[in-house]
Design a protein around this motif. Structure first.
Motif, PDB file in Angstrom:
ATOM      1  N   ALA A   1       0.833  -1.205   0.000  1.00  0.00           N
ATOM      2  CA  ALA A   1       0.000   0.000   0.000  1.00  0.00           C
ATOM      3  C   ALA A   1       0.866   1.251   0.000  1.00  0.00           C
ATOM      4  CB  ALA A   1      -0.930  -0.010   1.212  1.00  0.00           C
ATOM      5  N   ALA A   2       1.922   1.244   0.797  1.00  0.00           N
ATOM      6  CA  ALA A   2       2.824   2.398   0.856  1.00  0.00           C
ATOM      7  C   ALA A   2       3.523   2.606  -0.479  1.00  0.00           C
ATOM      8  CB  ALA A   2       3.843   2.203   1.972  1.00  0.00           C
ATOM      9  N   THR A   3       3.910   1.512  -1.121  1.00  0.00           N
ATOM     10  CA  THR A   3       4.561   1.616  -2.428  1.00  0.00           C
ATOM     11  C   THR A   3       3.601   2.207  -3.457  1.00  0.00           C
ATOM     12  OG1 THR A   3       5.963  -0.298  -1.918  1.00  0.00           O
ATOM     13  CG2 THR A   3       5.761   0.332  -4.231  1.00  0.00           C
ATOM     14  N   GLY A   4       2.361   1.752  -3.431  1.00  0.00           N
ATOM     15  CA  GLY A   4       1.353   2.312  -4.335  1.00  0.00           C
ATOM     16  C   GLY A   4       1.153   3.798  -4.104  1.00  0.00           C
ATOM     17  N   LEU A   5       1.114   4.202  -2.830  1.00  0.00           N
ATOM     18  CA  LEU A   5       0.944   5.619  -2.505  1.00  0.00           C
ATOM     19  C   LEU A   5       2.129   6.442  -3.004  1.00  0.00           C
ATOM     20  CD1 LEU A   5      -0.636   7.846  -1.081  1.00  0.00           C
ATOM     21  CD2 LEU A   5       0.539   7.232   1.046  1.00  0.00           C
ATOM     22  N   LEU A   6       3.333   5.879  -2.911  1.00  0.00           N
ATOM     23  CA  LEU A   6       4.525   6.580  -3.405  1.00  0.00           C
ATOM     24  C   LEU A   6       4.443   6.811  -4.915  1.00  0.00           C
ATOM     25  CD1 LEU A   6       7.178   4.715  -1.255  1.00  0.00           C
ATOM     26  CD2 LEU A   6       6.844   7.200  -1.261  1.00  0.00           C
ATOM     27  N   PHE A   7       3.921   5.833  -5.639  1.00  0.00           N
ATOM     28  CA  PHE A   7       3.730   6.016  -7.079  1.00  0.00           C
ATOM     29  C   PHE A   7       2.696   7.106  -7.353  1.00  0.00           C
ATOM     30  CE2 PHE A   7       5.665   1.731  -7.881  1.00  0.00           C
ATOM     31  CZ  PHE A   7       6.562   2.126  -8.868  1.00  0.00           C
TER      32      PHE A   7
ATOM     33  N   ALA B   1       2.495   1.625 -13.254  1.00  0.00           N
ATOM     34  CA  ALA B   1       2.594   1.537 -11.795  1.00  0.00           C
ATOM     35  C   ALA B   1       1.539   0.588 -11.234  1.00  0.00           C
ATOM     36  CB  ALA B   1       2.442   2.925 -11.181  1.00  0.00           C
ATOM     37  N   ILE B   2       0.332   0.660 -11.775  1.00  0.00           N
ATOM     38  CA  ILE B   2      -0.738  -0.254 -11.324  1.00  0.00           C
ATOM     39  C   ILE B   2      -0.345  -1.692 -11.599  1.00  0.00           C
ATOM     40  CG2 ILE B   2      -3.124  -0.990 -11.777  1.00  0.00           C
ATOM     41  CD1 ILE B   2      -3.774   1.989 -12.294  1.00  0.00           C
ATOM     42  N   TRP B   3       0.222  -1.938 -12.782  1.00  0.00           N
ATOM     43  CA  TRP B   3       0.681  -3.304 -13.100  1.00  0.00           C
ATOM     44  C   TRP B   3       1.706  -3.778 -12.081  1.00  0.00           C
ATOM     45  CZ3 TRP B   3       5.799  -4.492 -14.287  1.00  0.00           C
ATOM     46  CH2 TRP B   3       6.027  -5.847 -14.557  1.00  0.00           C
ATOM     47  N   GLN B   4       2.631  -2.902 -11.709  1.00  0.00           N
ATOM     48  CA  GLN B   4       3.652  -3.286 -10.729  1.00  0.00           C
ATOM     49  C   GLN B   4       3.013  -3.703  -9.401  1.00  0.00           C
ATOM     50  OE1 GLN B   4       7.375  -1.033 -10.286  1.00  0.00           O
ATOM     51  NE2 GLN B   4       6.695   0.282 -11.959  1.00  0.00           N
ATOM     52  N   ILE B   5       2.104  -2.875  -8.906  1.00  0.00           N
ATOM     53  CA  ILE B   5       1.493  -3.145  -7.605  1.00  0.00           C
ATOM     54  C   ILE B   5       0.689  -4.448  -7.647  1.00  0.00           C
ATOM     55  CG2 ILE B   5      -0.157  -2.296  -5.896  1.00  0.00           C
ATOM     56  CD1 ILE B   5       2.563  -0.835  -5.989  1.00  0.00           C
ATOM     57  N   VAL B   6      -0.039  -4.657  -8.725  1.00  0.00           N
ATOM     58  CA  VAL B   6      -0.830  -5.891  -8.851  1.00  0.00           C
ATOM     59  C   VAL B   6       0.086  -7.109  -8.951  1.00  0.00           C
ATOM     60  CG1 VAL B   6      -2.433  -7.165 -10.341  1.00  0.00           C
ATOM     61  CG2 VAL B   6      -2.835  -4.742  -9.863  1.00  0.00           C
ATOM     62  N   SER B   7       1.178  -6.975  -9.691  1.00  0.00           N
ATOM     63  CA  SER B   7       2.049  -8.128  -9.934  1.00  0.00           C
ATOM     64  C   SER B   7       2.807  -8.568  -8.688  1.00  0.00           C
ATOM     65  CB  SER B   7       3.035  -7.821 -11.065  1.00  0.00           C
ATOM     66  OG  SER B   7       3.990  -6.848 -10.657  1.00  0.00           O
ATOM     67  N   ILE B   8       2.996  -7.671  -7.726  1.00  0.00           N
ATOM     68  CA  ILE B   8       3.785  -8.030  -6.526  1.00  0.00           C
ATOM     69  C   ILE B   8       2.894  -8.347  -5.323  1.00  0.00           C
ATOM     70  CG2 ILE B   8       5.732  -6.613  -7.287  1.00  0.00           C
ATOM     71  CD1 ILE B   8       4.924  -4.542  -5.156  1.00  0.00           C
ATOM     72  N   ARG B   9       1.600  -8.455  -5.534  1.00  0.00           N
ATOM     73  CA  ARG B   9       0.685  -8.621  -4.398  1.00  0.00           C
ATOM     74  C   ARG B   9       0.988  -9.867  -3.569  1.00  0.00           C
ATOM     75  NH1 ARG B   9      -1.679 -10.102  -9.026  1.00  0.00           N
ATOM     76  NH2 ARG B   9      -2.953 -11.990  -9.152  1.00  0.00           N
ATOM     77  N   ASN B  10       1.536 -10.915  -4.207  1.00  0.00           N
ATOM     78  CA  ASN B  10       1.873 -12.136  -3.459  1.00  0.00           C
ATOM     79  C   ASN B  10       3.319 -12.129  -2.958  1.00  0.00           C
ATOM     80  OD1 ASN B  10      -0.707 -13.274  -3.850  1.00  0.00           O
ATOM     81  ND2 ASN B  10      -0.118 -14.021  -5.893  1.00  0.00           N
ATOM     82  N   GLN B  11       4.056 -11.071  -3.299  1.00  0.00           N
ATOM     83  CA  GLN B  11       5.432 -10.877  -2.848  1.00  0.00           C
ATOM     84  C   GLN B  11       6.354 -12.059  -3.160  1.00  0.00           C
ATOM     85  OE1 GLN B  11       6.238  -8.815   0.712  1.00  0.00           O
ATOM     86  NE2 GLN B  11       4.274  -7.793   0.808  1.00  0.00           N
TER      87      GLN B  11
END
Length: 290
Positions: free
Chosen positions: A216-222, A253-263
């Motif tokens: 969530a913090a990473t998404g907010l930074l984007f 940026a949205i693609w990045q956040i979605v793609s890392i959701r499972n870390q």
């Protein structure tokens, strides 16, 4: 690149290039883009080929110097981390003495490149060099070392801006802020891969600091990055092409956040490396909107 390095006649040559991460150019791209944003934004979308060459060389040299400084500082803890234990210093294939000589040589080259810039820019280059070589200590002293890294990576913006425009203005610092928050975002993604090892050895990172709110913090930074870039575009009077490409950067940026959701580490690395395209989209936006 790995094949070219393997063909070098002397082992120490190969190891020095690996120590500089020549085989992994992503760091150079990520350091270079903010400087190129500054060059193109300060010139209102006009390309200055000579400055592009100087800043490209400077990004390569300073990224290399930063890697050497980092590995010198971490040479006793890198063997404890799975991802870094095979680095030349960690694996004892390069001596600290040779690494220090390499670092000195890289800083001299950076100094010579800096001397080709206007005096105001050269002074800022000196600050940037200090930021680059002191970052490894921030991981031990600062709870959010990615903030320090963000300042170091974004420092190319004011250097480039004053080189082209011969002055600094409020818009410069808005672009600097965008580069800084973007750096914190992509390096938080990178830090997620090392979180467990960093906790064991006592190294700080934003991945640890944000905890379960890391994505969530990473998404907010984007979001903050793109918001600042919108304001920069409005202040510079950029055309519709600029904002259209910012929309493309938002989708990226949205693609990045979605793609890392499972870390998963593979997804984290893929998203981290893909930020070179995010940087290119912003550069292209300045070109299209100028």
């Amino acid at each position: 690149m790995n094949r070219l390095i393997a063909r070098l006649p002397k082992p120490w040559m190969r190891e020095c290039l690996l120590l500089m991460r020549v085989d992994r150019p992503i760091g150079t791209w990520l350091l270079l883009w903010p400087a190129l944003w500054g060059v193109i934004a300060a010139g209102s979308g006009t390309i200055h080929p000579g400055w592009l060459v100087i800043f490209s060389l400077g990004a390569f040299v300073m990224r290399s110097a930063g890697c050497v400084a980092n590995d010198l500082t971490d040479r006793d803890i890198d063997p404890l981390v799975a991802r870094t234990r095979n680095r030349p210093l960690a694996a004892r294939r390069v001596t600290p003495t040779l690494a220090k000589r390499l670092l000195f040589a890289l800083l001299v080259i950076a100094l010579l490149l800096g001397l080709t810039l206007p005096v105001q820019a050269w002074q800022l280059c000196f600050v940037g060099a200090i930021l680059a070589v002191t970052y490894p200590f921030a991981k031990r002293l600062v709870p959010v070392p990615q903030l320090y890294l963000g300042i170091a990576f974004a420092w190319g913006v004011p250097i480039a801006w004053v080189t082209v425009a011969h002055t600094l203005e409020p818009t410069t610092w808005l672009l600097f802020g965008a580069a800084m928050t973007w750096t914190i975002a992509f390096d938080t993604i990178y830090a997620m891969m090392d979180r467990e090892d960093d906790l064991k050895i006592g190294v700080n990172s934003t991945a640890i600091f944000f905890g379960r709110y890391d994505i969530a913090a990473t998404g907010l930074l984007f979001v903050v990055t793109l918001g600042l870039l919108v304001e920069v575009g409005l202040r510079l009077g950029m055309g519709w092409g600029y904002f259209l490409l910012l929309g493309g950067a938002l989708l990226h940026a949205i693609w990045q956040i979605v793609s890392i959701r499972n870390q998963e580490n593979s997804a984290l690395m893929r998203a981290f490396v893909a930020n070179k395209w995010f940087g290119m989209l912003i550069f292209s936006a300045f070109l299209a909107g100028g």
